[in-house]
Write a protein that holds these residues in place. Sequence first.
Motif, mmCIF file in Angstrom:
data_model
loop_
_atom_site.group_PDB
_atom_site.id
_atom_site.type_symbol
_atom_site.label_atom_id
_atom_site.label_comp_id
_atom_site.label_asym_id
_atom_site.label_seq_id
_atom_site.Cartn_x
_atom_site.Cartn_y
_atom_site.Cartn_z
ATOM 1 N N ALA A 515 28.046 -64.415 -69.511
ATOM 2 C CA ALA A 515 28.279 -63.006 -69.844
ATOM 3 C C ALA A 515 29.546 -62.487 -69.178
ATOM 4 O O ALA A 515 30.311 -61.719 -69.776
ATOM 5 N N TYR A 518 32.582 -63.797 -70.935
ATOM 6 C CA TYR A 518 32.810 -62.988 -72.138
ATOM 7 C C TYR A 518 33.527 -61.683 -71.771
ATOM 8 O O TYR A 518 34.517 -61.292 -72.417
ATOM 9 N N LEU A 519 33.045 -60.997 -70.731
ATOM 10 C CA LEU A 519 33.653 -59.726 -70.331
ATOM 11 C C LEU A 519 35.105 -59.910 -69.902
ATOM 12 O O LEU A 519 35.973 -59.093 -70.244
ATOM 13 N N ALA A 533 25.731 -57.136 -71.174
ATOM 14 C CA ALA A 533 26.139 -58.382 -70.517
ATOM 15 C C ALA A 533 25.567 -58.473 -69.105
ATOM 16 O O ALA A 533 25.036 -59.511 -68.697
ATOM 17 N N GLU A 537 22.683 -61.168 -67.551
ATOM 18 C CA GLU A 537 22.893 -61.997 -66.356
ATOM 19 C C GLU A 537 21.843 -61.707 -65.296
ATOM 20 O O GLU A 537 21.296 -62.615 -64.668
#
Length: 624
Positions: A515, A518-519, A533, A537
Amino acid sequence: MKQQTKTSKNPWVWIPTLYFAEGIPYVIVMTVSVIMYKRFGLSNTDIALYTSWLYLPWVIKPFWSPFVDILKTKRWWIVLMQLFIGAGLAGIALTLPTPFYFKASLAFFWLLAFSSATHDIAADGFYMLALDDSQQSFFVGIRSTFYRLAMITGQGLLIILAGALEIMTGSDPMYVNVTTSPTEQVDYNFENIPEDLSNIDELTFVVYPKNVTINTNKISTDSLSSLKEFAREHNTKNGFIALSETEKLKKNRLDGGETWWSHNISTPLANAIVKNFGVKKEVITKTTDDKVGNAKLVAVRLNKQPEEDKEIVLNTGFAKGDKSISIGSGERLVFNSMNWNVPAYILVQLDPKLEGVTSASFKGISGNIPLAWSITFFIMAGFFILIFVYHRFVLPRPASDHGSAANSPSDILHEFGITFVSFFKKRGIFIAILFMLLYRLGEALLVKLSSPFLLDIKEFGGLGLTTGEVGFVYGTVGVISLTVGGILGGIAVNKKGLKYWLWPMVLAITLPNLAYLYLSTYMPESMILINTAVALEQFGYGFGFTAYMMYMIYFSEGKHKTAHYAICTGFMALGMMLPGMVAGWIQELIGYQHFFILVILCAIPTFLVIPFLKVDPDFGKKDK
């Protein structure tokens, strides 16, 4: 049945407040300190290194836990430590506005950490002495709930409070209004910035130009690179922004400030990390005709000199309008008595696809960060003084709560030695220690940089959230997801046993770290995506952490299970402390995106250890 107390006290009167008080100092030391130092502008390297050392009291807790049993009563230790915690919080509050705040506040954080670890030992022991078996079973969920509420208060409400105080203690917000035009081209003369603005009573920011017009005609990549380089060099030279870790390395070499260690060890290692794993030189997005979106500089300065040794941090972010207009440099600027009359530069950039007339506004917020955080810690200090007074009167006095001072020092040391030797003679000790040190390796790196990543400006690879927004993300959404994951993990083990769920829980604690990758890759501005996200996590961490706790209980079974479990928690804390110490240094060398890739790769050592772990298939099942 255990004799409970001399004077019976309803457990509802003291258990919720006791375990709320147990959780607050822990979350302040482990999480709030990281966010606070980030708001003060410290580097990720320093934050991760020094706050990771604060794990040490929990690492060595097994070595002094016997003395809490030997000297005085558990009740005496609880009340005394709550007084020390209040004093530590007050000490932090008093030192934050001072020029030597870092060393002084860190010393008080150490007092807080040792007091909190000692309070943990005494509170958990007191719980078993003051309640009979049926009461212990009934209140185990209650104590966990109020400990979680302490996490929400620390990671959420305290951070939100500090963020609100930052805004309240600052000057009026600064606004920059940007409009685009396909035809109009305006060049701004920065020599016309007013020089004498001291006639304005309140300390405030002056912007030139306040209303910016940017032509939508594209410019060359070299032109944009020159503007960015000029702004960054000017801001760095005048102390508005800090040097990155790689820039520090270069400056250190140029200034001849290298030691034997830096010349032979740290600098070559840093260069190797940057060369092999670092972020490559920025490549500006090009259009088909080798052009990029136009950009303009905006100058910002203070109207008069602030107090000596006082720093004013200006955080500028998107307020409203078209998000095709963004800030390319200068999101976070630090002003002081030395650079107040020199303009700092903010670079405003257009998306290359933007062609029509549109507009956007940017809002700059400044606050008295030391004062805001000082008030926050004073409030917590007052709360703990009240908790100290409250527990001084309401905690019961179990007849079994007494010290063991009658034992001779030689007997104590002898029993102490037998306990430790028997732990290291356990079957499978080598694999067990590897598991305890490596299971949270990725999390140990991530936990130190997750909040700085959310707070850091986009120019440095962060998401640029405010203090209050980070408080909401972690203190509410994050903690709720963590709690739900932990509850479901406990139910799952209760149904099928630890061995059945071991691999799923290993995957749950490692894979959701994607996550953050991705961020850091897509840099979303949507708070819904960011919260989702983080929730993913944290849920995975809560679910996967169940296996870790259950294994430590399983490995501790035997004659000295209480002491052996304390030793296991020491290895757990050590596994968090050592990786966390270098996490910030590594991140500043390779950038957030590559750092989160490293976090994911840290799952590999755990995967290699799991096949060798021996667990009874029935352990953890309800019928067992």
